[in-house]
Write a protein that holds these residues in place. Structure first.
Motif, short mmCIF file in Angstrom:
data_model
loop_
_atom_site.label_atom_id
_atom_site.label_comp_id
_atom_site.label_asym_id
_atom_site.label_seq_id
_atom_site.Cartn_x
_atom_site.Cartn_y
_atom_site.Cartn_z
N GLN A 237 -15.98 34.79 10.79
CA GLN A 237 -15.26 35.56 10.10
C GLN A 237 -13.81 35.00 9.55
N GLY A 238 -13.86 34.61 8.16
CA GLY A 238 -12.52 33.98 7.91
C GLY A 238 -13.02 32.70 8.20
N ARG A 239 -11.66 31.86 7.93
CA ARG A 239 -11.85 30.36 7.88
C ARG A 239 -12.10 29.70 9.22
N ASP A 240 -12.71 28.62 9.42
CA ASP A 240 -12.87 28.06 10.84
C ASP A 240 -11.65 27.36 11.19
N PRO A 241 -11.20 27.79 12.21
CA PRO A 241 -9.76 27.11 12.58
C PRO A 241 -9.86 25.72 12.98
N ALA A 242 -10.99 25.34 13.44
CA ALA A 242 -10.99 23.63 13.91
C ALA A 242 -11.02 22.92 12.55
N VAL A 243 -11.31 23.40 11.44
CA VAL A 243 -11.30 22.61 10.04
C VAL A 243 -10.01 22.85 9.15
N TRP A 244 -9.57 21.59 8.77
CA TRP A 244 -8.31 21.81 7.80
C TRP A 244 -8.93 22.48 6.43
N HIS A 245 -8.08 23.37 5.77
CA HIS A 245 -8.19 23.90 4.43
C HIS A 245 -7.25 23.72 3.68
N VAL A 246 -7.48 24.00 2.46
CA VAL A 246 -6.48 24.14 1.45
C VAL A 246 -6.54 25.73 1.18
N GLY A 247 -5.34 26.39 1.25
CA GLY A 247 -5.19 27.66 0.71
C GLY A 247 -4.76 27.74 -0.55
N LEU A 248 -5.40 28.75 -1.43
CA LEU A 248 -4.70 29.04 -2.77
C LEU A 248 -4.35 30.58 -2.85
N LYS A 249 -3.42 31.13 -3.55
CA LYS A 249 -3.48 32.32 -3.96
C LYS A 249 -2.55 32.53 -5.36
N VAL A 250 -2.94 33.61 -6.11
CA VAL A 250 -1.88 33.73 -7.30
C VAL A 250 -0.57 34.11 -6.93
N ALA A 251 0.39 33.46 -7.46
CA ALA A 251 1.64 33.45 -7.08
C ALA A 251 2.06 34.85 -7.18
N TRP A 252 2.57 35.59 -6.09
CA TRP A 252 3.28 36.87 -6.22
C TRP A 252 2.38 38.15 -6.62
N ASP A 253 1.12 38.06 -6.24
CA ASP A 253 -0.06 38.67 -6.43
C ASP A 253 -0.59 39.37 -5.29
N ILE A 254 -0.61 40.83 -5.34
CA ILE A 254 -1.19 41.35 -4.27
C ILE A 254 -2.56 42.06 -4.39
N GLU A 255 -2.89 41.73 -5.44
CA GLU A 255 -4.23 42.10 -5.88
C GLU A 255 -5.39 41.21 -5.71
N THR A 256 -5.27 40.10 -5.96
CA THR A 256 -6.13 39.15 -6.11
C THR A 256 -6.58 38.26 -4.56
N PRO A 257 -7.67 38.38 -4.23
CA PRO A 257 -7.89 37.56 -3.04
C PRO A 257 -7.53 36.21 -2.97
N GLY A 258 -7.16 35.67 -1.88
CA GLY A 258 -6.90 34.28 -1.97
C GLY A 258 -8.26 33.45 -1.60
N LEU A 259 -7.96 32.13 -1.66
CA LEU A 259 -9.29 31.14 -1.29
C LEU A 259 -8.70 30.25 -0.13
N ALA A 260 -9.69 29.99 0.86
CA ALA A 260 -9.55 28.97 1.76
C ALA A 260 -10.70 27.99 1.76
N ILE A 261 -10.56 26.96 1.21
CA ILE A 261 -11.52 25.76 1.02
C ILE A 261 -11.49 24.70 2.04
N PRO A 262 -12.45 24.62 2.54
CA PRO A 262 -12.65 23.41 3.74
C PRO A 262 -12.53 22.05 3.39
N LEU A 263 -11.67 21.13 4.08
CA LEU A 263 -11.29 19.84 3.53
C LEU A 263 -11.98 18.91 4.60
N HIS A 264 -13.04 18.35 4.18
CA HIS A 264 -13.87 17.32 5.28
C HIS A 264 -13.13 15.84 4.64
#
Length: 501
Positions: free
Chosen positions: A272-299
């Protein structure tokens, strides 16, 4: 003042957002979620991701060896940055590499490039290994520049016609593959024709002049901030927009996490959610409470591009994994006020108001016009606080790589000394009776404003002097200011001002 107002506004927005959330957390998605690609396509389409197998193996090897070489030579440093009026060490260690004479400023800290090998410049490196490391990074820079141009052209092409309902990652990858099969895009290819003005714009927005290298071993960190909005876990870098960039320019980030350690990646597991062992870049729409964020794994060896205005409309963070990680973040830094060429030009402009008597050799000012005095003294402040103090505050850190900056900084110090003389000459001139009371009043009023700001900044820098505890060997000789002399001049001016008024 403008920067402080922006910081206050940002803090108010953050406070309001956290108050709205209360104890709850915003939703976010990873590639394991069914709607991940649809969300990416609709809300994050200007983020382009490339897996490591799209990058030439030879380039991977060169770049990854360069990271390890710079780490071995202790060339990564924690920066002391100022946030909300307080000084903090960054959890990530960094070094700036790029065009000779370029600087990059973030969080009130100016970094000076370790110059990569550039035709027409004589650059002496401390070792052949550091030379090779810088050479590898300029090759990565060239590669990412080409990839960014292709991605922007692909984006323009896709926006000009209806696209298939496929994930952005696949769509962009297919476009990149077709380009590789056809060769690099050129302006005479009718299927990918780009107007000359557009081509120039794309090129300028992807011509990276610096790369900010980062390194962090999370297991060596005593404390890392928790991501506050989505509950994504440990952050290596908090939510932010990258600063000091050419408007709508692309940012390219190459990631190298030192995998193969005892902590194996578990990304394919159903978590559930992002794997804490793996580095990710997180993205969100600035100051937006409606749009879900992204967490993309970086290998190891992956890279991503933030195209066009994504850095302005969205925020990103870096989520720490368990293994050490390097990254090379390539930027088109806004150097309108951040190059040696610029600051030398400012100095020469200021010194146009200084003249030497051909017989006696005595120095004097050509003009005491308020606008001229104000301009010279503001340049004086800029040289001292944006360049000399910023450079020497970081001490001899650059000498681990090259001594390239020492000569230009010595030249800047000579300019600064002449401007110190010019400040004294202003004090001398306003005491003369040749000036009318109105002229003196106007000159003193103007001069006092700039002098007060200089005094305030000198006190601020003195308060930030961490020469005893700071890890850098601070250079304090040529930029040590005799504040007593300044106070005397200031007091004298203040007294004169009261007598005149």
């Amino acid at each position: 003042m403008k920067r402080r107002a922006g910081e206050r506004e940002k803090e108010l927005k953050k406070k309001k957002l956290l108050e709205e959330l209360g104890e709850s957390r915003l939703p976010y998605m990873t590639p394991a979620d069914a709607d991940f690609h649809q969300l990416w396509k609709t809300k994050y389409s200007k983020l382009v991701f490339r897996k490591s197998d799209t990058v030439p193996e030879e380039l991977h090897q060169m770049v990854q060896e360069s990271f390890l070489t710079l780490r071995k030579h202790d060339c990564f440093f924690q920066d002391l940055v100022r946030i909300k009026g307080k000084d903090f060490f960054t959890p990530v260690s960094r070094i700036l590499i790029g065009n000779p004479g370029c600087t990059y400023k973030y969080l009130n800290t100016r970094l000076f490039t370790v110059p990569w090998p550039t035709e027409g410049y004589e650059i002496k490196y401390c070792s052949p290994q550091i030379h090779d490391a810088c050479k590898a990074l300029i090759k990565l820079n060239d590669y990412l520049h080409i990839e960014a141009v292709k991605a922007l052209q692909g984006q323009n092409l896709l926006e000009s016609k209806e696209t298939e309902d496929t994930p952005v990652t696949d769509r962009e990858q297919n476009f990149a593959t077709s380009l590789r099969e056809k060769g690099s895009v050129s302006q005479d290819q009718s299927s990918f024709c780009v107007p000359e003005d557009d081509f120039t714009s794309l090129n300028s927005r992807t011509s990276y002049n610096v790369t900010l290298l980062n390194y962090m071993d999370p297991l060596q960190m005593l404390y890392l901030k928790q991501e506050p909005y989505f509950g994504m876990g440990n952050m290596a870098v908090s939510w932010h927009h990258d600063e000091n960039l050419v408007e709508r320019s692309t940012v390219a980030v190459y990631s190298y996490s030192c995998e193969g350690s005892p902590v194996e990646e578990t990304y394919d597991q159903k978590l559930q959610g992002r794997d804490p062992a793996v580095w990710h870049v997180g993205l969100k729409v600035a100051w937006d409470i409606e749009t879900p964020g992204l967490a993309i794994p970086l290998h190891q060896g992956d890279f991503y591009l933030m195209l066009d205005d994504l850095n302005m409309t969205h925020q990103h963070c870096v989520l720490a994994g368990f293994s050490p990680r390097f990254s090379s973040t390539h930027r088109v830094a806004d150097c309108s006020r951040g190059t040696l060429e610029y600051i030398f030009g400012q100095c020469e402009l200021a010194l146009q108001n200084l003249q030497t008597d051909s017989n006696s050799g005595a120095l004097s000012l050509k003009s005491l016009e308020t606008a001229v005095v104000k301009q010279v003294e503001e340049i004086h402040n800029e040289v001292e606080f944006e360049w000399l103090r910023q450079f020497w505050f970081q001490g001899k850190r650059y000498l681990k790589c090259t001594d390239w900056w020492l000569k230009p900084m010595a030249k800047l110090e000579e300019y600064w000394r002449k401007m110190e003389t010019m400040s004294s000459l202003v004090l001398h001139e306003v005491r003369k009776k040749e000036q009318t009371e109105e002229q003196r009043n106007e000159t003193i009023s103007c001069f006092l404003l700039v002098l007060t700001e200089r005094q305030r900044l000198r006190k601020e820098w003195t308060a930030s002097d961490l020469s005893e505890s700071h890890p850098y060997d601070l250079h304090k000789q040529t930029v040590t200011i005799h504040l007593t002399s300044l106070h005397q001049s200031f007091s004298s001016m203040s007294g004169m001002k009261h007598r005149l008024w």
